[in-house]
Design a protein around this motif. Structure first.
Motif, PDB file in Angstrom:
ATOM      1  N   GLU A 187       2.424  -4.255  17.040  1.00 32.36           N
ATOM      2  CA  GLU A 187       1.117  -4.769  17.467  1.00 32.36           C
ATOM      3  C   GLU A 187       0.028  -3.703  17.323  1.00 32.36           C
ATOM      4  O   GLU A 187      -1.068  -3.970  16.818  1.00 32.36           O
ATOM      5  N   GLY A 188       0.338  -2.489  17.736  1.00 33.26           N
ATOM      6  CA  GLY A 188      -0.619  -1.380  17.623  1.00 33.26           C
ATOM      7  C   GLY A 188      -0.908  -1.041  16.174  1.00 33.26           C
ATOM      8  O   GLY A 188      -2.060  -0.765  15.803  1.00 33.26           O
ATOM      9  N   GLN A 230      -0.723  -3.151  13.672  1.00 33.92           N
ATOM     10  CA  GLN A 230      -1.538  -4.240  13.136  1.00 33.92           C
ATOM     11  C   GLN A 230      -3.003  -4.095  13.554  1.00 33.92           C
ATOM     12  O   GLN A 230      -3.905  -4.377  12.768  1.00 33.92           O
ATOM     13  N   ASP A 231      -3.245  -3.631  14.774  1.00 32.86           N
ATOM     14  CA  ASP A 231      -4.630  -3.403  15.236  1.00 32.86           C
ATOM     15  C   ASP A 231      -5.347  -2.405  14.323  1.00 32.86           C
ATOM     16  O   ASP A 231      -6.512  -2.591  13.979  1.00 32.86           O
ATOM     17  N   GLU A 232      -4.646  -1.328  13.945  1.00 29.95           N
ATOM     18  CA  GLU A 232      -5.243  -0.321  13.064  1.00 29.95           C
ATOM     19  C   GLU A 232      -5.489  -0.899  11.666  1.00 29.95           C
ATOM     20  O   GLU A 232      -6.540  -0.658  11.057  1.00 29.95           O
ATOM     21  N   ASP A 268      -6.048  -4.022  10.965  1.00 30.44           N
ATOM     22  CA  ASP A 268      -7.171  -4.959  11.091  1.00 30.44           C
ATOM     23  C   ASP A 268      -8.508  -4.220  11.142  1.00 30.44           C
ATOM     24  O   ASP A 268      -9.527  -4.726  10.665  1.00 30.44           O
ATOM     25  N   ALA A 269      -8.504  -3.019  11.714  1.00 29.95           N
ATOM     26  CA  ALA A 269      -9.741  -2.237  11.821  1.00 29.95           C
ATOM     27  C   ALA A 269     -10.144  -1.623  10.476  1.00 29.95           C
ATOM     28  O   ALA A 269     -11.325  -1.584  10.136  1.00 29.95           O
ATOM     29  N   ASP A 273     -18.808  -6.044  10.936  1.00 27.30           N
ATOM     30  CA  ASP A 273     -17.908  -6.185  12.096  1.00 27.30           C
ATOM     31  C   ASP A 273     -18.688  -6.328  13.395  1.00 27.30           C
ATOM     32  O   ASP A 273     -18.350  -7.143  14.240  1.00 27.30           O
TER      33      ASP A 273
END
Length: 197
Positions: free
Chosen positions: A71-72, A74-76, A78-79, A135
């Motif tokens: 999850e972490g 994927q957050d990076e 996505d950023a 963004d």
């Protein structure tokens, strides 16, 4: 048109692998970033991002934050993935740089809206102004931000002209900071052309 490669979890190094390879990766990235950096005068810097620079940013964030859960990660992704060029555009991080804080505060008030007045101009073609901060909004009624994320969307004839050896101007026509470069170094231009499908 071929889509540019986006960074996936499977394509990243593990924290341990990255730790071992980091010195060599870092050296390569410093040289790459230098070739992809354009200075407009003393106070405006554009770093034209690509997949390799964004991969490095992600790996660095994972290392610093010790992130290894999916999850972490994927957050990076996505950023940072939105900053990878798509094959018909350039994407850049723009920094407004002043050493003294008082001077910087005054400049950020004066330069409000500058992010929308930065352009690229392919030889023989119309100027293309940046689409800024997709963004989130980074300018308030009082001031602009010191960092902006820009996208320059090119037409097929512009891409073709660059691939055929056309030069490109980069500039800003904000009334408080009129500045442009008539041409890029061969190394920088070659780097940017490599972003195009």
């Amino acid at each position: 048109m071929m889509m540019a490669t986006k960074i996936t979890p499977e394509s990243l190094l593990s924290l341990e692998q990255y730790h071992k390879q980091r010195p060599q990766i870092r050296e390569r990235i410093i040289a790459l970033r230098k070739r992809r950096t354009v200075h407009l005068g003393e106070h405006l810097t554009l770093i034209f991002e690509n997949e390799e620079l964004m991969r490095y940013q992600i790996q660095e964030m994972l290392r610093v934050e010790k992130i290894f859960e999916s999850e972490g990660i994927q957050d990076e992704l996505d950023a940072y993935n939105p900053l990878v060029p798509d094959g018909s555009n350039f994407k850049a991080t723009m920094m407004i740089e002043y050493t003294l804080e008082l001077e910087r505060k005054a400049a950020l008030r004066r330069l409000r809206g500058i992010e929308n007045q930065v352009f690229v101009e392919v030889e023989g073609q119309k100027r293309v102004y940046a689409i800024a901060d997709e963004d989130l909004e980074r300018t308030t009624e009082d001031k602009t931000s010191a960092v902006h994320f820009l996208r320059f969307e090119l037409t097929p004839p512009m891409c073709a002209a660059l691939k055929s050896g056309a030069q490109m101007k980069v500039g800003c026509d904000h009334k408080e900071y009129p500045m442009h470069l008539d041409g890029l170094s061969p190394e920088t231009l070659a780097e940017l052309v490599s972003d195009l499908d």
